[in-house]
Write a protein that holds these residues in place. Structure first.
Motif: not given
Length: 75
Positions: A44-59
């Motif tokens: 749902g966040y459109g992230v294809m590679s992990m790990p991913a970090l989001l701050v206030d819903e922004k990748v």
């Protein structure tokens, strides 16, 4: 502030989670650090590679294991 670490439960993802928690402690800020492993939510966040970090819903980072000092720059 809301911080989310997206990952599949691997060691890299857990390292980023720890770095995020350490960065929040180092900065002395109020922040909720969440670890999301649900693949549907991650997609749902459109992230294809992990790990991913989001701050206030922004990748702010994907596919990298950041150190605490690097995470601090995004807070």
């Amino acid at each position: 502030m809301n911080i989310k670490v997206l990952g599949g439960g691997c060691k890299s993802c857990e390292k980023l989670l720890e770095a995020a928690k350490e960065a929040v402690a180092n900065k002395g800020i109020e922040a909720e650090v969440e670890y999301i492993t649900d693949m549907e939510k991650i997609m749902g966040y459109g992230v294809m590679s992990m790990p991913a970090l989001l701050v206030d819903e922004k990748v702010v980072s994907a596919g990298k294991v950041l150190k605490a000092k690097e995470v601090e720059k995004f807070l």
